[in-house]
Design a protein around this motif. Structure first.
Motif, PDB file in Angstrom:
ATOM      1  N   ARG A 389       1.000  -1.159   0.017  1.00 59.44           N
ATOM      2  CA  ARG A 389      -0.135   0.075  -0.043  1.00 59.44           C
ATOM      3  C   ARG A 389       1.007   1.090   0.026  1.00 59.44           C
ATOM      4  N   ALA A 390       0.705   2.010  -0.928  1.00 62.00           N
ATOM      5  CA  ALA A 390       1.537   3.399  -0.904  1.00 62.00           C
ATOM      6  C   ALA A 390       0.431   4.613  -0.870  1.00 62.00           C
ATOM      7  N   MET A 391       1.159   5.274  -0.079  1.00 57.28           N
ATOM      8  CA  MET A 391       0.076   6.715   0.463  1.00 57.28           C
ATOM      9  C   MET A 391       0.657   7.801   0.196  1.00 57.28           C
ATOM     10  N   ILE A 392       0.006   8.666  -0.593  1.00 56.81           N
ATOM     11  CA  ILE A 392       0.541  10.276  -0.728  1.00 56.81           C
ATOM     12  C   ILE A 392      -0.306  11.065   0.134  1.00 56.81           C
ATOM     13  N   GLN A 393       0.170  11.655   1.437  1.00 59.90           N
ATOM     14  CA  GLN A 393      -0.472  12.185   2.432  1.00 59.90           C
ATOM     15  C   GLN A 393      -0.305  13.665   2.562  1.00 59.90           C
ATOM     16  N   GLY A 394      -1.126  14.341   3.131  1.00 55.24           N
ATOM     17  CA  GLY A 394      -0.805  15.717   3.200  1.00 55.24           C
ATOM     18  C   GLY A 394      -1.319  16.753   2.212  1.00 55.24           C
ATOM     19  N   LEU A 395      -2.491  16.299   1.248  1.00 54.38           N
ATOM     20  CA  LEU A 395      -3.019  17.023   0.314  1.00 54.38           C
ATOM     21  C   LEU A 395      -4.051  17.835   0.959  1.00 54.38           C
ATOM     22  N   GLU A 396      -4.072  19.143   0.643  1.00 58.23           N
ATOM     23  CA  GLU A 396      -5.038  20.045   1.189  1.00 58.23           C
ATOM     24  C   GLU A 396      -6.211  20.201   0.254  1.00 58.23           C
ATOM     25  N   MET A 397      -7.154  19.867   0.863  1.00 56.13           N
ATOM     26  CA  MET A 397      -8.547  19.571   0.248  1.00 56.13           C
ATOM     27  C   MET A 397      -9.353  21.504   0.142  1.00 56.13           C
ATOM     28  N   ILE A 398      -9.603  21.750  -1.004  1.00 55.32           N
ATOM     29  CA  ILE A 398     -10.421  23.092  -1.126  1.00 55.32           C
ATOM     30  C   ILE A 398     -11.743  22.942  -1.434  1.00 55.32           C
ATOM     31  N   ALA A 399     -12.368  23.800  -1.620  1.00 58.05           N
ATOM     32  CA  ALA A 399     -13.727  23.811  -1.905  1.00 58.05           C
ATOM     33  C   ALA A 399     -13.981  23.433  -3.729  1.00 58.05           C
ATOM     34  N   PRO A 400     -15.001  22.541  -3.899  1.00 53.52           N
ATOM     35  CA  PRO A 400     -14.934  22.280  -5.473  1.00 53.52           C
ATOM     36  C   PRO A 400     -15.171  23.515  -6.361  1.00 53.52           C
ATOM     37  N   ARG A 401     -14.524  23.327  -7.577  1.00 50.86           N
ATOM     38  CA  ARG A 401     -14.780  24.393  -8.622  1.00 50.86           C
ATOM     39  C   ARG A 401     -15.814  24.022  -9.252  1.00 50.86           C
ATOM     40  N   THR A 402     -16.621  25.109  -9.555  1.00 51.11           N
ATOM     41  CA  THR A 402     -17.868  24.661 -10.503  1.00 51.11           C
ATOM     42  C   THR A 402     -17.487  24.543 -11.915  1.00 51.11           C
ATOM     43  N   PRO A 403     -17.742  23.018 -12.433  1.00 55.29           N
ATOM     44  CA  PRO A 403     -17.559  23.165 -14.027  1.00 55.29           C
ATOM     45  C   PRO A 403     -18.329  23.580 -14.992  1.00 55.29           C
ATOM     46  N   VAL A 404     -17.713  24.255 -16.102  1.00 54.47           N
ATOM     47  CA  VAL A 404     -18.859  24.936 -17.182  1.00 54.47           C
ATOM     48  C   VAL A 404     -19.300  23.889 -18.145  1.00 54.47           C
ATOM     49  N   ASP A 405     -20.456  23.893 -18.013  1.00 61.18           N
ATOM     50  CA  ASP A 405     -21.447  22.954 -18.816  1.00 61.18           C
ATOM     51  C   ASP A 405     -21.303  23.340 -20.179  1.00 61.18           C
ATOM     52  N   ARG A 406     -21.039  22.439 -21.071  1.00 61.48           N
ATOM     53  CA  ARG A 406     -20.817  22.417 -22.449  1.00 61.48           C
ATOM     54  C   ARG A 406     -21.536  21.387 -23.312  1.00 61.48           C
ATOM     55  N   PRO A 407     -22.164  21.631 -24.379  1.00 67.59           N
ATOM     56  CA  PRO A 407     -22.688  20.622 -25.173  1.00 67.59           C
ATOM     57  C   PRO A 407     -21.923  19.679 -25.553  1.00 67.59           C
ATOM     58  N   VAL A 408     -22.534  18.137 -25.400  1.00 64.36           N
ATOM     59  CA  VAL A 408     -21.677  17.221 -25.953  1.00 64.36           C
ATOM     60  C   VAL A 408     -21.736  17.061 -27.460  1.00 64.36           C
ATOM     61  N   ALA A 409     -20.381  17.216 -28.182  1.00 61.11           N
ATOM     62  CA  ALA A 409     -20.481  16.825 -29.677  1.00 61.11           C
ATOM     63  C   ALA A 409     -20.630  15.286 -30.082  1.00 61.11           C
ATOM     64  N   ALA A 410     -20.176  15.246 -31.395  1.00 59.38           N
ATOM     65  CA  ALA A 410     -20.837  14.106 -31.892  1.00 59.38           C
ATOM     66  C   ALA A 410     -19.681  13.049 -31.123  1.00 59.38           C
ATOM     67  N   GLN A 411     -20.093  11.919 -31.722  1.00 64.12           N
ATOM     68  CA  GLN A 411     -19.277  10.525 -31.279  1.00 64.12           C
ATOM     69  C   GLN A 411     -17.691  10.928 -31.732  1.00 64.12           C
ATOM     70  N   ASN A 412     -17.554  11.014 -32.781  1.00 59.41           N
ATOM     71  CA  ASN A 412     -16.119  11.317 -33.408  1.00 59.41           C
ATOM     72  C   ASN A 412     -15.755  12.629 -33.528  1.00 59.41           C
ATOM     73  N   ARG A 413     -15.305  13.111 -32.386  1.00 58.91           N
ATOM     74  CA  ARG A 413     -15.211  14.791 -32.179  1.00 58.91           C
ATOM     75  C   ARG A 413     -13.964  15.164 -33.322  1.00 58.91           C
ATOM     76  N   LEU A 414     -13.160  14.102 -33.361  1.00 56.83           N
ATOM     77  CA  LEU A 414     -11.904  14.565 -34.384  1.00 56.83           C
ATOM     78  C   LEU A 414     -12.123  14.621 -35.904  1.00 56.83           C
ATOM     79  N   GLN A 415     -13.184  13.785 -36.253  1.00 56.77           N
ATOM     80  CA  GLN A 415     -13.435  13.481 -37.671  1.00 56.77           C
ATOM     81  C   GLN A 415     -13.824  15.049 -38.337  1.00 56.77           C
ATOM     82  N   GLY A 416     -12.843  15.593 -39.120  1.00 57.71           N
ATOM     83  CA  GLY A 416     -12.908  16.877 -40.037  1.00 57.71           C
ATOM     84  C   GLY A 416     -12.448  18.069 -39.003  1.00 57.71           C
ATOM     85  N   LEU A 417     -11.664  17.789 -38.068  1.00 58.13           N
ATOM     86  CA  LEU A 417     -11.388  18.777 -37.017  1.00 58.13           C
ATOM     87  C   LEU A 417      -9.983  19.470 -37.963  1.00 58.13           C
ATOM     88  N   ARG A 418      -9.909  20.657 -38.055  1.00 59.49           N
ATOM     89  CA  ARG A 418      -9.053  21.454 -38.718  1.00 59.49           C
ATOM     90  C   ARG A 418      -7.983  21.724 -37.720  1.00 59.49           C
TER      91      ARG A 418
END
Length: 535
Positions: A389-418
């Protein structure tokens, strides 16, 4: 790193030696009851000495720096005090001459040959004054001459040593700078072919190959992955030894960081027959994301080497006032006598068939060094035959940041990407372009960043594009031309933390070469969210 305050050390030692001299005078006066009155003026003078030396030390601590007049005043105070004690105390105060040498050598050793010369001249003048004003000394001309010669010869020898030390130090600094320049250039030059081979291999994997050919490609990819890990370990050690890394803490989504590490190790886990199990985590912490990811990456790599064929669990749990990242495996385990040693460089626990385990024994050493650098604790618990068991201890917890909601693109988002690809290494340019086209992207390539214009959706650039313009400047120019912040990524062979710190204000994704294809694809998909949001 705080610079050592040599003047403050000298001031502290002044008080210490003054206290010892006062104690000596008091003892001598007590033993010589008939001459006790002789030493009373010295005791009163020592009171005056401390009333000046203590405020002087406080001033040095409050206003550190190189002030010639302050140092000269301190030396004068020392020599005047010693002269008074030697003149008044006569024969009984003779051992205080040792303090004359201390003041002379102390100033020279701490402040350099210039101060050594000044201190020597003041010391000689002090001895002459003592000789002229004291009957005892005038009656001992040969003793006086001995002290004069000693006061000249000892500092002269110290001057020779200081000069040799300074020359050796300058040569060592020059050699270290040359080593740093060589390693920086070598790291950049070596990353390029490893990076391009990885991309070419990914192109081969997507081609129509038979089962045997795919097996060969898989072996090539695995060997390349091992080389990349060894290379990164050596460069991490160099970067940490260089002492120029100044980590900046930032809000980090711990769950997303661990997911990225798991994604980057998917292929390696498949080769090792390991199932990586990640428990979801929604916590945010204040930490340097790149260095924490390197710690987790090295710990996961270790489990893949020594716990092959067994599941590995990665999770986060409360620990004290903060959080701890925990990595459990069911591998062979580590004997108790080896646990204190495993964090040393090149140390490896020897087992049967160890020749099948790749590595230099640097991974845990890097983890330990980084933990000190970003004020975290690393703990390793293990039982033979049960796992680790490996443990990395001492991480300072902070309040969650609110993610920005964005629309989900098509399944293959790289197709045709310039994609606008700017890279001055022809092999890397060819490999990256071929892989992007395999993924369905429309790629325009540029071999340097001078005068690049593009109506692309995403920019991918090398950081070092020669002497005329950098990748960051090229991205800035395209963004200015387009009139909006085009999503951009930099792939660099230089120290990633230095680049990340320099470009933190530009909102650019930064990847360290050699970049694994899954890592490149994941970053591209993340950038397409920004593009899809704008569209």
């Amino acid at each position: 790193m705080t610079e050592k305050n040599s003047e403050l050390d000298q001031a502290t030692l002044r008080l210490t030696v003054g206290a010892c001299a006062s104690l000596y005078i008091f003892v001598v006066a007590s033993l010589s009851t008939s001459d006790f009155a002789t030493y009373v003026p010295i005791m009163w003078y020592m009171t005056f000495f401390f009333s000046v030396a203590i405020p002087l030390r406080m001033a040095i601590k409050r206003w550190p720096g190189h002030f010639f007049l302050r140092r000269l005043f301190a030396m004068t105070l020392d020599y005047v005090s010693l002269a008074f004690a030697l003149i008044v105390g006569g024969e009984g105060a003779l051992p205080l001459y040792a303090a004359v040498l201390w003041v002379t050598l102390g100033n020279g050793m701490r402040f350099g040959t210039r101060y050594l010369m000044i201190a020597t001249l003041i010391a000689l003048a002090t001895l002459v004054a003592i000789f002229l004003l004291t009957p005892f000394w005038r009656g001992q001309p040969f003793l006086f001459l001995t002290l004069i010669v000693t006061t000249i010869v000892v500092p002269a020898y110290a001057h020779i040593l200081l000069t040799r030390t300074r020359i050796a130090s300058e040569e060592a600094i020059a050699a270290n700078q040359e080593k740093s320049r060589f390693l920086a250039q070598a790291s950049h030059d070596l990353r390029q072919p490893i990076h391009s081979i990885g991309l070419f291999t990914a192109c081969l994997r997507d081609a129509r190959l038979g089962r045997e050919e795919l097996r060969l490609v898989d072996n090539i990819d695995r060997s390349l992955h091992i080389v990349s890990q060894l290379f990164r370990s050596i460069l991490d050690i160099y970067t940490l030894d260089n002492g120029q890394l100044e980590p900046q803490a930032e809000p980090v989504n711990l769950g997303a960081l661990l997911q990225d590490v798991v994604k980057q190790n998917t292929e390696a886990a498949r080769w090792a027959g390991v199932e990586l199990r990640l428990r979801p985590c929604r916590h945010w912490v204040q930490v340097n994301a790149g260095l924490l990811a390197t710690m987790v990456q090295n710990l996961v790599s270790n489990t893949l080497k020594y716990a092959s064929g067994q599941p590995v669990l990665i999770g986060v749990r409360p620990k004290g006032d903060g959080l701890a990242i925990v990595i459990y495996d069911k591998g062979r385990g580590i004997a108790a006598e080896h646990l204190p040693e495993v964090f040393k460089e090149f140390y490896r626990v020897r087992h049967v068939r160890d020749k099948d385990v790749e590595g230099l024994g640097l991974g845990l050493s890097i983890v330990k060094r980084i933990s000190h650098l970003i004020n975290l604790d690393i703990r390793l618990d293990s039982r033979l035959g049960k796992g680790t068991r490996a443990m990395i201890q001492g991480l300072e917890m902070i309040a969650p940041r609110t993610p920005v909601d964005r629309p989900v693109a098509a399944q293959n988002r790289l197709q045709g990407l310039r994609v606008c690809l700017v890279e001055d290494d022809s092999n890397v340019l060819m490999a990256t372009s071929a892989l992007l086209e395999k993924w369905g992207c429309v790629v325009e390539t540029h071999s340097d960043g001078v005068g690049v214009t593009s109506d692309c959706d995403i920019i991918i650039a090398d950081f070092d594009l020669g002497t005329k313009v950098s990748g960051a400047e090229c991205i800035a120019a395209i963004r200015e031309q387009r009139g909006w912040e085009v999503p951009a990524m930099i792939m660099t062979g230089h120290e990633i933390e230095r680049i990340r710190h320099a470009l933190h204000h530009m909102n650019i994704s930064i990847l360290a070469k050699p970049v694994r294809p899954p890592e490149l694809r994941a970053t591209l998909l993340e950038l397409t969210k920004h593009f899809a949001w704008r569209v």
